[in-house]
Write a protein that holds these residues in place. Sequence first.
Motif, mmCIF file in Angstrom:
data_model
loop_
_atom_site.group_PDB
_atom_site.id
_atom_site.type_symbol
_atom_site.label_atom_id
_atom_site.label_comp_id
_atom_site.label_asym_id
_atom_site.label_seq_id
_atom_site.Cartn_x
_atom_site.Cartn_y
_atom_site.Cartn_z
ATOM 1 N N VAL A 1 0.922 -1.224 -0.011
ATOM 2 C CA VAL A 1 0.025 0.003 0.092
ATOM 3 C C VAL A 1 0.860 1.219 -0.052
ATOM 4 C CG1 VAL A 1 -1.564 1.322 1.152
ATOM 5 C CG2 VAL A 1 -2.058 -1.101 1.155
ATOM 6 N N THR A 2 1.856 1.392 1.082
ATOM 7 C CA THR A 2 2.647 2.595 1.195
ATOM 8 C C THR A 2 3.438 2.621 -0.096
ATOM 9 O OG1 THR A 2 4.396 1.263 2.195
ATOM 10 C CG2 THR A 2 2.843 2.538 3.327
ATOM 11 N N ARG A 3 3.978 1.724 -0.879
ATOM 12 C CA ARG A 3 4.698 1.864 -1.988
ATOM 13 C C ARG A 3 3.821 2.242 -3.234
ATOM 14 N NH1 ARG A 3 9.313 -3.198 -1.316
ATOM 15 N NH2 ARG A 3 10.551 -1.979 0.192
ATOM 16 N N ILE A 4 2.839 1.787 -3.475
ATOM 17 C CA ILE A 4 2.058 2.218 -4.541
ATOM 18 C C ILE A 4 1.483 3.695 -4.427
ATOM 19 C CG2 ILE A 4 -0.341 1.691 -5.697
ATOM 20 C CD1 ILE A 4 0.046 -1.253 -5.455
ATOM 21 N N ARG A 5 1.364 3.667 -3.163
ATOM 22 C CA ARG A 5 0.606 5.240 -2.866
ATOM 23 C C ARG A 5 1.696 6.013 -3.169
ATOM 24 N NH1 ARG A 5 -1.323 5.122 2.837
ATOM 25 N NH2 ARG A 5 -3.480 4.380 2.219
ATOM 26 N N ASP A 6 2.847 6.034 -2.834
ATOM 27 C CA ASP A 6 4.189 6.805 -2.842
ATOM 28 C C ASP A 6 4.546 6.817 -4.631
ATOM 29 O OD1 ASP A 6 4.488 7.302 -0.513
ATOM 30 O OD2 ASP A 6 6.056 5.959 -0.162
ATOM 31 N N HIS A 7 4.476 5.721 -5.442
ATOM 32 C CA HIS A 7 4.518 5.811 -6.647
ATOM 33 C C HIS A 7 3.750 6.470 -7.380
ATOM 34 C CE1 HIS A 7 5.582 4.089 -10.573
ATOM 35 N NE2 HIS A 7 4.280 3.479 -10.849
ATOM 36 N N ILE A 8 2.371 6.407 -7.039
ATOM 37 C CA ILE A 8 1.534 7.217 -7.826
ATOM 38 C C ILE A 8 1.470 8.688 -7.639
ATOM 39 C CG2 ILE A 8 -0.988 7.753 -8.537
ATOM 40 C CD1 ILE A 8 0.067 5.000 -9.368
ATOM 41 N N ARG A 9 1.648 9.215 -6.210
ATOM 42 C CA ARG A 9 1.764 10.249 -5.755
ATOM 43 C C ARG A 9 2.829 11.224 -6.237
ATOM 44 N NH1 ARG A 9 -0.629 11.954 -0.176
ATOM 45 N NH2 ARG A 9 -0.625 13.887 -1.669
ATOM 46 N N ILE A 10 3.962 10.515 -6.334
ATOM 47 C CA ILE A 10 5.152 11.089 -6.925
ATOM 48 C C ILE A 10 4.862 11.460 -8.377
ATOM 49 C CG2 ILE A 10 7.166 10.446 -8.158
ATOM 50 C CD1 ILE A 10 8.087 9.095 -5.729
ATOM 51 N N GLN A 11 4.005 11.003 -9.053
ATOM 52 C CA GLN A 11 3.975 11.341 -10.551
ATOM 53 C C GLN A 11 2.994 12.552 -10.372
ATOM 54 O OE1 GLN A 11 2.055 8.228 -12.946
ATOM 55 N NE2 GLN A 11 2.799 6.841 -11.689
ATOM 56 N N GLY A 12 2.067 12.720 -9.590
ATOM 57 C CA GLY A 12 1.354 13.999 -9.270
ATOM 58 C C GLY A 12 2.379 15.155 -8.880
ATOM 59 N N GLU A 13 3.219 14.906 -8.058
ATOM 60 C CA GLU A 13 4.080 15.996 -7.453
ATOM 61 C C GLU A 13 5.001 16.203 -8.674
ATOM 62 O OE1 GLU A 13 5.962 14.175 -3.937
ATOM 63 O OE2 GLU A 13 3.917 13.966 -3.174
ATOM 64 N N ARG A 14 5.571 15.480 -9.299
ATOM 65 C CA ARG A 14 6.336 15.644 -10.557
ATOM 66 C C ARG A 14 5.607 16.546 -11.615
ATOM 67 N NH1 ARG A 14 8.799 15.008 -7.804
ATOM 68 N NH2 ARG A 14 10.737 13.767 -7.173
ATOM 69 N N PHE A 15 4.441 16.127 -11.709
ATOM 70 C CA PHE A 15 3.631 16.986 -12.349
ATOM 71 C C PHE A 15 3.540 18.382 -12.231
ATOM 72 C CE2 PHE A 15 -0.246 18.754 -14.381
ATOM 73 C CZ PHE A 15 0.002 18.513 -16.016
ATOM 74 N N SER A 16 3.182 18.389 -11.087
ATOM 75 C CA SER A 16 2.833 19.962 -10.366
ATOM 76 C C SER A 16 4.375 20.755 -10.342
ATOM 77 C CB SER A 16 2.592 20.114 -8.944
ATOM 78 O OG SER A 16 3.397 19.642 -8.146
ATOM 79 N N ASP A 17 5.451 19.859 -10.093
ATOM 80 C CA ASP A 17 6.967 20.502 -10.424
ATOM 81 C C ASP A 17 6.656 21.273 -11.972
ATOM 82 O OD1 ASP A 17 7.501 19.783 -8.016
ATOM 83 O OD2 ASP A 17 8.614 18.129 -8.761
ATOM 84 N N LEU A 18 6.464 20.342 -12.864
ATOM 85 C CA LEU A 18 6.451 20.718 -14.443
ATOM 86 C C LEU A 18 5.690 21.967 -14.448
ATOM 87 C CD1 LEU A 18 8.023 18.922 -16.297
ATOM 88 C CD2 LEU A 18 5.597 18.111 -17.126
ATOM 89 N N ILE A 19 4.464 21.899 -13.872
ATOM 90 C CA ILE A 19 3.648 22.919 -14.029
ATOM 91 C C ILE A 19 4.476 24.226 -13.457
ATOM 92 C CG2 ILE A 19 1.540 24.256 -13.406
ATOM 93 C CD1 ILE A 19 0.855 22.151 -15.153
ATOM 94 N N ALA A 20 4.896 23.983 -12.292
ATOM 95 C CA ALA A 20 5.461 25.251 -11.672
ATOM 96 C C ALA A 20 6.766 25.864 -12.295
ATOM 97 C CB ALA A 20 5.945 24.786 -10.271
ATOM 98 N N SER A 21 7.177 24.932 -13.224
ATOM 99 C CA SER A 21 8.569 25.273 -13.908
ATOM 100 C C SER A 21 8.264 26.010 -15.173
ATOM 101 C CB SER A 21 9.407 24.285 -14.210
ATOM 102 O OG SER A 21 8.882 23.470 -15.332
ATOM 103 N N LEU A 22 7.019 26.240 -15.578
ATOM 104 C CA LEU A 22 6.469 26.828 -16.848
ATOM 105 C C LEU A 22 6.275 28.540 -16.610
ATOM 106 C CD1 LEU A 22 4.280 24.134 -18.354
ATOM 107 C CD2 LEU A 22 6.853 24.569 -19.022
#
Lengths: 204, 204
Positions: free
Chosen positions: B183-204
């Motif tokens: 559970v914790t590993r999957i949760r982290d795996h998916i949430r990282i994607q959301g965070e990376r995406f918001s990094d991407l947004i922020a960098s624009l």
Amino acid sequence: METIEDEIVTRQLPPGTRLDEVELAQRFAVSRTPIREALIQLASAGLVELRPRRGAIVAQISPQRLMEMFDVMAELEALCGRLAARRITPEERQRLLAAHEACAAARDGQDPDRYFYLNESFHLALYGASHNAFLEEQARNLQRRLRPYRRLQLRIHNRVLNSFSEHQGIVDAILSGDEALTVTRIRDHIRIQGERFSDLIASL
Amino acid sequence: METIEDEIVTRQLPPGTRLDEVELAQRFAVSRTPIREALIQLASAGLVELRPRRGAIVAQISPQRLMEMFDVMAELEALCGRLAARRITPEERQRLLAAHEACAAARDGQDPDRYFYLNESFHLALYGASHNAFLEEQARNLQRRLRPYRRLQLRIHNRVLNSFSEHQGIVDAILSGDEALTVTRIRDHIRIQGERFSDLIASL
DNA sequence: TCGTCAATTCCTGTATACAAGAAGTTTGAC
DNA sequence: GTCAAACTTCTTGTATACAGGAATTGACGA
């Protein structure tokens, strides 16, 4: 006015009922076009089944699938609770407590239908406190689909009393900010409904 | 043939695009009726927004809402993993490992698009191993809606490598039957994607 | 020059007509 | 008498026509 959706969730149109487009069109005094469009929407929501060239029927949900849906509902609500334990605002706290106290009144009034209605408000308050609008939508949708089955099982002996005390535990956990406790209590609360429902099925 | 849905998820029709019924009807060489019915379905799936009397547009998803969707996705997948850790069969184990190894090949081949495609198979294998058909449907639907955004963030430096090693951790946890770890590993795996995406947004 | 109001145009929403496939019925043969 | 095949009927799926709002554009006034 009563919609097709209302008639499905209230079981005026029980599962398996054939939905004749012409008949519905006449009954609602519109043409077939808006009826078709409504049926497509209801199919997307999972309330009706659309068989190509063979018309629509009110969706049949097997006990197995219902249990699966309750498992997903449990997890969605648990997530609402986990987020709410972290994020709930004073206003939301107020609303949750008000909904909870209204349930208490209905419990004492021995009115399962009224309890059912207020119980829904309680859960909606919980969804809102998650501060995740998408999650709130998903939870509301699934709650709507499970409504007829949840309603059924509230008639089981002592279920209203137990439901209310479970709510009490959930409220306590959220207000104390204990995420882990909130999650387990909500998960149990929802899963019990699925189990009680399958008991009901088994007893028939 | 390419459908409207394809054109939306592949961003040929970017968010905000007005979907003129007559234009679409001409392009697909059908009348407005089936186009309207398709738009209603897409609206139910959340891919387009239907504004009464004002036509349809490709749904605009705010970064905020996207993060919310990733949070829900994380929880759905975590549930898949928890159930899979308990219920996975030898055949499903086989399939999951095969998908995982195919990802390894794509990672070594430095082909993000291919990795993306195989990554989806891996996650689908995970959903299947949950033995909860309703959950599987929900997860697939949400995966489909998030597809364009997940694809975007795989181009981030080292993301493919990290994604793969996260997969490795998930597989290990499931095969060892450790629900909590899964559970914790999957949760982290998916949430990282959301965070990376918001990094991407922020960098624009 | 800019804003507001009106008229026209365009587009959506609904009704209706038509075509094609599925289901039911009747007739014929074994 | 039963089974099968063809025909009829009913229902869905698609096209088209029409009506009623929304948006746009142009004119007029400030």
